[in-house]
Scaffold this active site. Structure first.
Site, short mmCIF file in Angstrom:
data_model
loop_
_atom_site.label_atom_id
_atom_site.label_comp_id
_atom_site.label_asym_id
_atom_site.label_seq_id
_atom_site.Cartn_x
_atom_site.Cartn_y
_atom_site.Cartn_z
N GLY A 173 0.84 -1.20 0.00
CA GLY A 173 0.00 0.00 0.00
C GLY A 173 0.86 1.25 0.00
O GLY A 173 1.78 1.40 -0.82
N GLY A 174 0.57 2.15 0.95
CA GLY A 174 1.28 3.44 1.03
C GLY A 174 2.77 3.29 1.21
O GLY A 174 3.54 4.18 0.85
N GLY A 408 20.27 9.33 -34.30
CA GLY A 408 19.86 10.04 -33.08
C GLY A 408 20.73 9.64 -31.89
O GLY A 408 20.96 10.44 -30.98
N ALA A 409 21.22 8.40 -31.91
CA ALA A 409 22.01 7.94 -30.78
C ALA A 409 23.30 8.75 -30.66
O ALA A 409 23.79 8.98 -29.55
CB ALA A 409 22.30 6.46 -30.94
C1 HXC Z 1 -2.78 -2.64 11.09
C2 HXC Z 1 -1.61 -4.50 10.48
C3 HXC Z 1 -1.51 -4.04 9.16
C4 HXC Z 1 -2.12 -2.78 8.84
C5 HXC Z 1 -0.50 -5.93 9.28
N1 HXC Z 1 -0.98 -5.68 10.50
N2 HXC Z 1 -0.83 -4.95 8.43
N3 HXC Z 1 -2.24 -3.82 11.44
N4 HXC Z 1 -2.72 -2.14 9.84
N5 HXC Z 1 -2.04 -2.26 7.63
C6 HXC Z 1 -0.84 -6.51 11.71
C7 HXC Z 1 -1.65 -7.81 11.63
O1 HXC Z 1 -2.96 -7.59 12.03
C8 HXC Z 1 -0.87 -8.68 12.61
O2 HXC Z 1 -1.23 -8.32 13.91
C9 HXC Z 1 0.55 -8.23 12.42
O3 HXC Z 1 0.50 -6.94 11.82
C10 HXC Z 1 1.35 -9.14 11.50
O4 HXC Z 1 0.58 -9.32 10.32
P1 HXC Z 1 0.33 -10.77 9.66
O5 HXC Z 1 -0.75 -10.59 8.67
O6 HXC Z 1 0.14 -11.75 10.75
O7 HXC Z 1 1.73 -11.04 8.98
P2 HXC Z 1 2.05 -11.74 7.60
O8 HXC Z 1 1.29 -13.01 7.50
O9 HXC Z 1 3.54 -11.79 7.50
O10 HXC Z 1 1.47 -10.75 6.47
C11 HXC Z 1 2.00 -9.47 6.30
C12 HXC Z 1 1.13 -8.65 5.32
C13 HXC Z 1 -0.33 -8.66 5.80
C14 HXC Z 1 1.22 -9.26 3.94
C15 HXC Z 1 1.74 -7.25 5.26
O11 HXC Z 1 -0.35 -8.32 7.19
C16 HXC Z 1 -1.18 -7.70 5.04
O12 HXC Z 1 -1.62 -8.02 3.94
N6 HXC Z 1 -1.41 -6.50 5.61
C17 HXC Z 1 -2.20 -5.49 4.94
C18 HXC Z 1 -1.44 -4.92 3.79
C19 HXC Z 1 -2.18 -3.82 3.07
O13 HXC Z 1 -3.13 -4.11 2.31
N7 HXC Z 1 -1.84 -2.60 3.35
C20 HXC Z 1 -2.41 -1.51 2.66
C21 HXC Z 1 -3.06 -0.61 3.65
S1 HXC Z 1 -3.78 0.68 2.69
P3 HXC Z 1 -1.18 -9.36 15.16
O14 HXC Z 1 -1.83 -8.62 16.28
O15 HXC Z 1 -1.94 -10.56 14.71
O16 HXC Z 1 0.28 -9.63 15.38
C22 HXC Z 1 -2.53 1.79 2.43
C23 HXC Z 1 -2.98 2.99 1.65
C24 HXC Z 1 -2.07 4.16 1.81
O17 HXC Z 1 -1.43 1.64 2.83
C25 HXC Z 1 -2.10 4.95 0.55
C26 HXC Z 1 -1.12 6.09 0.56
C27 HXC Z 1 -0.76 6.50 -0.86
#
Ligand code: HXC
Length: 518
Positions: A173-174, A408-409
């Site tokens: 994501g971000g 051109g190169a």
């Molecule tokens: C809050 C989060 C989180 C998030 C992970 N965690 N991502 N908490 N916000 N974005 C937390 C999980 O709940 C978990 O908590 C711990 O971190 C570890 O995550 P897991 O999923 O258990 O780890 P893993 O299996 O290794 O997977 C990692 C991951 C997955 C692939 C990154 O967590 C995931 O898909 N996260 C979301 C990614 C995503 O879509 N982000 C985009 C957000 S939108 P616990 O308590 O169980 O330990 C964005 C938009 C911004 O960013 C735009 C700006 C331009």
């Protein structure tokens, strides 16, 4: 103050809690994935005992809405501070995946912005060690605003201090856009990945199945998208390479790159270099052999090694001084310029120019790649970026034409009329509007068509053209190149020429900024 008293004890308890708060389980989980903890990474990156942490005890502002778990660990999932790398000041932020997946909430973001501001204020490089699930979902808009603040600072710092991103886990994501705004991106194989939307979203929206690795792993970004400039097997080697890269850079745009003593002789004449280009001008060779013989021995550090391999770019040293090298690679696609190589070259040139790193171009290019795909994908616009970057750069710029320099190169690869300071050519140089076969097909179309043996006539005419037109001497006589040189003297000539340009100064015309064809 009594160091056995209550006041001091509560201070020590806080320090202890900071050290142990992640607990062995979470750190073991990181290690089991082949990853290090945020603090272990910092210890590897910085000179021993030189790291000073800031804001270690800040706490999370994530509201407990009952939706998702809140980790109230000190530091809010990111370690920030400054220290020395090979004796030079560098700022860092290192995301801690063991705290809410390294996700970015408002306090986490404020910490990153704090080191960004400090690094810019004092003129020191900044490194981001990224291991993050992106915007912290529980904090909503506060996380999004945090990212925007970081992006803004990335842009404000661009061209003033070197910014390096090292992806050591997820960058989702971000989390991907800050690295994309920085100068160089490192990734670690198998344990890091970057994507705007992950495999789950791809499945839901497009009904396509793809793994993390195939969607945004290190190899994909190094070879296909070009987003990762460097990839390594593990975190130790990745962090070592970061240190090496930094050794070529000044701390900011007002300084020159550091001088590194060399044992290599500045007058070294290398006769081996004369035999690298094959007699048959259509035969390939490896440009890296030539680079290695010219520069200080062993100093080449290639950038984007696996992307657009028809153009080789990287840093090196010439008599101890850092240079940026841009070289066509005849071994891949005959060294032709296409969209990806134009983008790769343009971005590299702009970095060198921003940070006072002189540019050496080694040219052997048959021209721009023809074809519907390239034309429809915008080779005109993207090729123009390379032209723009060369022309705009005010650092010392030297080209050596090794062999082909057609059409051109010729213009693009830092010709003198484009602002190149010196253009040298080897006797093997072929400088002309186009290659012999193409030229004679146009100039003698009728004669070739009417001939009893069109193939033979074309061959003879092309040989004559190569002999009389496609050589370096016409350009030499007309002053379009400065000198035809013996290949064996290339190193010596370049050292002298770059030394003469050390005080080069160009005052750019007053304007808000130029408008590179994006
Ligand atoms: C809050 C989060 C989180 C998030 C992970 N965690 N991502 N908490 N916000 N974005 C937390 C999980 O709940 C978990 O908590 C711990 O971190 C570890 O995550 P897991 O999923 O258990 O780890 P893993 O299996 O290794 O997977 C990692 C991951 C997955 C692939 C990154 O967590 C995931 O898909 N996260 C979301 C990614 C995503 O879509 N982000 C985009 C957000 S939108 P616990 O308590 O169980 O330990 C964005 C938009 C911004 O960013 C735009 C700006 C331009």
């Amino acid at each position: 103050m009594d160091i056995n008293g209550k006041v001091f004890k509560s201070f020590l308890e806080r320090v202890d809690r900071l050290k142990t708060q992640n607990g062995p389980d979470k750190i073991k989980k990181q290690h089991d994935k082949g990853k290090l903890h945020a603090r272990e990474r910092i210890a590897l990156l910085f000179d021993k005992n030189s790291f000073e942490e800031l804001d270690a005890f800040v706490t999370s502002a994530t509201p407990d809405t009952g939706f998702g778990k809140i980790d109230s660990a000190f530091g809010d999932g990111v370690v920030i501070g400054y220290g020395r790398i090979n004796g030079r000041l560098v700022y860092v932020y290192s995301q801690d995946f063991t705290v809410m997946g390294g996700s970015l909430g408002s306090v986490h973001a404020k910490k990153i912005m704090k080191v960004q501001d400090l690094a810019l204020r004092v003129g020191a490089p900044i490194i981001g060690l990224i291991d993050s699930g992106g915007a912290r979902i529980q904090e909503g808009v506060a996380s999004l605003s945090g990212y925007a603040g970081i992006f803004h600072r990335n842009v404000q710092s661009s061209g003033i201090i070197p910014q390096i991103s090292v992806i050591l886990g997820p960058a989702a994501g971000g989390a991907v856009y800050s690295p994309a705004l920085t100068d160089f991106v490192f990734m670690t194989k198998k344990t890091s990945y970057m994507f705007v939307t992950g495999p789950d979203v791809v499945r839901e929206v497009l009904n396509e199945e793809i793994s993390f690795e195939d969607l945004g792993g290190a190899e994909i970004h190094a070879k296909k998208s070009g987003i990762a400039h460097f990839i390594y097997e593990d975190e130790e080697n990745t962090l070592l390479a970061v240190k090496k890269l930094l050794s070529f850079f000044p701390s900011n745009n007002l300084e020159n790159p550091p001088f590194v003593e060399t044992k290599d002789n500045k007058d070294r004449i290398d006769e081996k270099i004369r035999n690298i280009i094959p007699d048959d001008t259509n035969k390939p060779y490896d440009i890296k052999q030539i680079i290695d013989l010219v520069i200080d021995k062993g100093s080449f550090f290639e950038v984007s090694e696996y992307f657009a391999m028809n153009l080789v770019v990287g840093f090196a040293r010439l008599n101890g001084k850092a240079i940026g090298i841009i070289a066509n690679q005849p071994k891949v696609l005959a060294g032709v310029l296409d969209i990806n190589s134009s983008l790769k070259g343009a971005r590299f040139i702009r970095f060198c120019d921003a940070f006072n790193i002189p540019i050496l171009t080694l040219e052997d290019v048959p021209g721009f790649l023809p074809g519907v795909d390239q034309e429809h994908s915008g080779i005109i616009k993207h090729g123009a970026k390379l032209l723009f970057a060369y022309s705009e750069a005010s650092v010392p710029k030297i080209t050596v034409i090794l062999r082909k320099s057609y059409g051109g190169a010729f213009c693009v690869m830092n010709s003198k009329s484009l602002g190149g300071d010196y253009n040298f050519a080897w006797p093997s140089a072929e400088i002309a509007v186009m290659g012999p076969e193409g030229a004679v097909s146009i100039l003698y179309r009728r004669e070739i068509q009417q001939s009893d043996d069109p193939k033979q006539l074309k061959k003879e005419l092309a040989a004559k053209y190569r002999q009389e037109i496609a050589n370096p001497y016409i350009a030499d006589e007309k002053g379009y190149i400065d000198e035809v040189i013996d290949p064996a003297e290339t190193r010596k000539k370049l050292i002298i020429a770059f030394e003469s340009l050390e005080n080069k100064h160009i005052d750019p015309p007053a304007r808000k900024h130029a408008n590179i064809p994006l």
